[in-house]
Motif scaffolding. Structure first.
Motif, PDB file in Angstrom:
ATOM      1  N   ILE A   1      39.170  44.846  40.943  1.00 37.40           N
ATOM      2  CA  ILE A   1      39.850  44.093  41.999  1.00 37.40           C
ATOM      3  C   ILE A   1      39.039  44.125  43.295  1.00 37.40           C
ATOM      4  CG2 ILE A   1      41.861  44.151  43.515  1.00 37.40           C
ATOM      5  CD1 ILE A   1      42.359  42.710  40.938  1.00 37.40           C
TER       6      ILE A   1
ATOM      7  N   VAL B   1      36.025  41.718  42.825  1.00 40.04           N
ATOM      8  CA  VAL B   1      36.322  40.280  42.841  1.00 40.04           C
ATOM      9  C   VAL B   1      36.992  39.857  44.145  1.00 40.04           C
ATOM     10  CG1 VAL B   1      36.575  40.259  40.325  1.00 40.04           C
ATOM     11  CG2 VAL B   1      38.634  40.423  41.759  1.00 40.04           C
ATOM     12  N   ALA B   2      37.398  40.834  44.982  1.00 33.34           N
ATOM     13  CA  ALA B   2      38.150  40.515  46.200  1.00 33.34           C
ATOM     14  C   ALA B   2      37.433  39.535  47.120  1.00 33.34           C
ATOM     15  CB  ALA B   2      38.506  41.802  46.944  1.00 33.34           C
TER      16      ALA B   2
ATOM     17  N   MET C   1      37.696  36.145  45.492  1.00 33.66           N
ATOM     18  CA  MET C   1      39.091  35.712  45.456  1.00 33.66           C
ATOM     19  C   MET C   1      39.568  35.310  46.849  1.00 33.66           C
ATOM     20  SD  MET C   1      42.461  37.789  44.091  1.00 33.66           S
ATOM     21  CE  MET C   1      42.232  39.115  45.273  1.00 33.66           C
TER      22      MET C   1
ATOM     23  N   ASP D   1      38.130  31.943  47.635  1.00 39.62           N
ATOM     24  CA  ASP D   1      38.677  30.884  46.782  1.00 39.62           C
ATOM     25  C   ASP D   1      40.123  30.552  47.134  1.00 39.62           C
ATOM     26  OD1 ASP D   1      38.880  29.029  44.782  1.00 39.62           O
ATOM     27  OD2 ASP D   1      39.021  30.467  43.144  1.00 39.62           O
ATOM     28  N   TRP D   2      40.931  31.574  47.350  1.00 42.47           N
ATOM     29  CA  TRP D   2      42.360  31.383  47.608  1.00 42.47           C
ATOM     30  C   TRP D   2      42.733  31.511  49.081  1.00 42.47           C
ATOM     31  CZ3 TRP D   2      45.337  34.339  43.130  1.00 42.47           C
ATOM     32  CH2 TRP D   2      45.112  33.653  41.934  1.00 42.47           C
TER      33      TRP D   2
ATOM     34  N   THR E   1      46.584  39.086  34.496  1.00 39.14           N
ATOM     35  CA  THR E   1      45.887  39.028  35.771  1.00 39.14           C
ATOM     36  C   THR E   1      44.766  38.004  35.755  1.00 39.14           C
ATOM     37  OG1 THR E   1      46.379  41.371  36.160  1.00 39.14           O
ATOM     38  CG2 THR E   1      44.623  40.389  37.477  1.00 39.14           C
TER      39      THR E   1
ATOM     40  N   ARG F   1      47.229  31.682  38.237  1.00 41.66           N
ATOM     41  CA  ARG F   1      46.594  30.817  39.238  1.00 41.66           C
ATOM     42  C   ARG F   1      47.269  30.920  40.603  1.00 41.66           C
ATOM     43  NH1 ARG F   1      43.389  31.168  35.965  1.00 41.66           N
ATOM     44  NH2 ARG F   1      42.211  29.549  34.821  1.00 41.66           N
TER      45      ARG F   1
ATOM     46  N   LEU G   1      48.899  33.775  43.685  1.00 45.81           N
ATOM     47  CA  LEU G   1      48.835  35.145  44.163  1.00 45.81           C
ATOM     48  C   LEU G   1      50.064  35.981  43.785  1.00 45.81           C
ATOM     49  CD1 LEU G   1      47.021  37.072  45.752  1.00 45.81           C
ATOM     50  CD2 LEU G   1      48.241  36.396  47.828  1.00 45.81           C
TER      51      LEU G   1
ATOM     52  N   LEU H   1      49.746  37.104  40.240  1.00 42.52           N
ATOM     53  CA  LEU H   1      48.674  38.078  40.106  1.00 42.52           C
ATOM     54  C   LEU H   1      49.149  39.466  40.538  1.00 42.52           C
ATOM     55  CD1 LEU H   1      44.955  37.591  40.880  1.00 42.52           C
ATOM     56  CD2 LEU H   1      46.109  39.554  41.894  1.00 42.52           C
TER      57      LEU H   1
ATOM     58  N   TRP I   1      35.268  34.773  39.221  1.00 39.55           N
ATOM     59  CA  TRP I   1      35.985  36.047  39.337  1.00 39.55           C
ATOM     60  C   TRP I   1      37.130  36.174  38.345  1.00 39.55           C
ATOM     61  CZ3 TRP I   1      41.143  36.103  40.883  1.00 39.55           C
ATOM     62  CH2 TRP I   1      41.637  34.936  41.476  1.00 39.55           C
ATOM     63  N   GLN I   2      37.821  35.086  37.997  1.00 39.65           N
ATOM     64  CA  GLN I   2      38.939  35.203  37.062  1.00 39.65           C
ATOM     65  C   GLN I   2      38.459  35.461  35.638  1.00 39.65           C
ATOM     66  OE1 GLN I   2      41.292  31.615  38.326  1.00 39.65           O
ATOM     67  NE2 GLN I   2      42.948  33.115  38.386  1.00 39.65           N
TER      68      GLN I   2
END
Length: 447
Positions: free
Chosen positions: A53, A56-57, A60, A63-64, A116, A120, A122, A125, A187-188
């Motif tokens: 996590i 990839v933070a 992520m 991206d989000w 996880t 798609r 938060l 997730l 990352w996913q």
């Protein structure tokens, strides 16, 4: 230390095990090596889950559009699950057996990891991170107890050190894999890779992980004598003709057992010490790639900082296990934590890349090495019939600190405070954690 462990093991199957081992079991048997190795492999999932996590933070968040504060929530969701698993579910192992609890927890981890990687949004997730953490928190106390119980005489701290090394090994491998996989697959997809790894561990545990010999004798489920004798063959121990009367058959240990017999001071001190240790450990492990960026490293180099931090952790967890056969584990924890507190403050300073990475290695050695000593310390305090409960409650209470650490880190970083102040806020509780650990006395000291 060896004398202390031998004294602690007196009585029940553990006493027989160590007595027989002293006379006819020099070194390790294949079963003992296999059990400790498998427990180490399972513990690698903890390092993989926490670090993936943090790795990839950055991608992520971009991206989000996730803020510092919301990243703290994502980091802490899995840690809340670990806390609940340690407190609510891990004690079931003392009543139903280590093996079924570990297998069930591995299934939960695998489901949570796949979820996880597939979601798609938060909120979803966060839910699956919570589920994954629930499984990890449930199994860690049981595998720590198994590693301890299957260790040869005088080797318990070494076995726990090897077991604890699984965490940074898993973290390091995850870091190296993430450096390559995130740019290549996203990352996913990288998160889905961790789910595949969790699923791959499950059949190994199903076919190879034995039940605790101590549990079989103390609880005596159906077929206990045959199962014990089958294990004793592999441990080069004589067969048993019959079993003694069972202790508390079918009864689950109660929280009060962890405070009886003069244990209440050690239990409360252990809880506070682990709480503070978790607070700092998971602040660093969750945020170190982003903290390295704040300290001036590029995004690519910040991932290397996380990896070498865990390389240091491998050295720290194995070295403290070896040293614990010669020195008091509480004293060692204090030394490691005090060094870690100093290096935390040093890490906040602007330095060349090589020096930043060197300090990160030292932090990993000191912080993770010192923290790994808590498992040996907890195993010394509690009797076999409540060991999973004792470790589970200690780790569960401590994981409250692991939840607060990333959240507090996100809050402090969001306030745009100087980086050295943020690190000082965590260096102080780390030093206090080590100081408290040195005050804890095992069961042999209470007798």
């Amino acid at each position: 230390m060896a004398a202390r462990e031998a004294k602690m093991a007196a009585g029940g199957t553990t006493g027989e095990f160590h007595a027989a081992a002293s006379s006819g079991m020099a070194g390790w048997t294949r079963l003992q090596i296999m059990v400790v190795a498998l427990c180490t492999l399972i513990n690698m999932l903890d390092g993989m889950d926490v670090l993936i996590i943090s790795y990839v933070a950055p991608a992520m968040a971009k991206d989000w559009g996730v803020s510092f504060e919301m990243l703290g929530v994502v980091f802490s969701a899995g840690l809340v699950g670990m806390m609940l698993g340690s407190i609510v579910l891990a004690p079931l192992a003392d009543g139903t057996g280590r093996r079924p609890v570990v297998l069930g927890a591995l299934v939960v981890i695998t489901i949570g990891a796949f979820g996880t990687g597939l979601v798609r949004e938060l909120p979803a997730l966060v839910v699956f991170r919570l589920l994954t953490g629930l499984g990890i928190g449930t199994l860690l106390a049981s595998v720590a107890a198994l590693a301890s119980e299957y260790a040869p005489p005088g080797k318990r701290s070494i076995a726990i050190g090897w077991f604890q090394a699984g965490y940074p090994i898993g973290a390091v491998l995850t870091g190296f894999a993430s450096i390559w996989a995130i740019p290549q697959f996203g990352w996913q997809s990288t998160l889905l890779g961790t789910a595949v790894v969790s699923a791959a561990v499950l059949p190994f545990a199903f076919f190879l992980l034995p039940e605790s010999q101590d549990f079989l004798q103390n609880r005596q489920p159906a077929g206990a004598l045959a199962k014990i004798n089958a294990l004793r063959v592999q441990l080069n121990m004589p067969q048993l003709d019959s079993l003694p009367p069972p202790r508390s058959r079918g009864a689950l240990p109660k929280l009060g057992h962890l405070f009886s017999g003069g244990l209440w001071k050690s239990t409360l001190t252990l809880w506070l010490s682990i709480f503070l240790g978790y607070l700092v450990l998971y602040f660093v492990t969750s945020w170190i790639p982003r903290l390295a960026t704040e300290a001036g490293l590029s995004a690519a180099n910040s991932l290397w900082a996380g990896s070498v931090f865990n390389l240091g952790g491998i050295v720290g967890t194995t070295s403290i296990g070896w040293l614990a056969t010669r020195r008091d584990i509480g004293w060692l924890i204090r030394c490691y934590m005090l060094v870690g507190a100093v290096l935390l403050v040093v890490f906040s300073q602007s330095m060349p890349l090589a020096l930043v990475l060197a300090v990160a290695v030292g932090m990993g050695l000191a912080v993770q090495g010192g923290f790994s000593g808590f498992y040996s310390l907890a195993a010394q305090i509690y009797l076999t019939e409540v060991r999973s409960s004792g470790i589970g409650w200690a780790i569960g209470i401590g994981r409250g600190g692991s939840v607060i650490g990333p959240l507090l880190g996100g809050f402090l970083l969001g306030q745009q405070l100087p980086l050295w102040i943020v690190f000082l806020c965590f260096a102080i509780p780390l030093a206090l954690s080590g100081t408290l650990a040195a005050l804890i006395r095992g069961r042999s000291d209470l007798a």
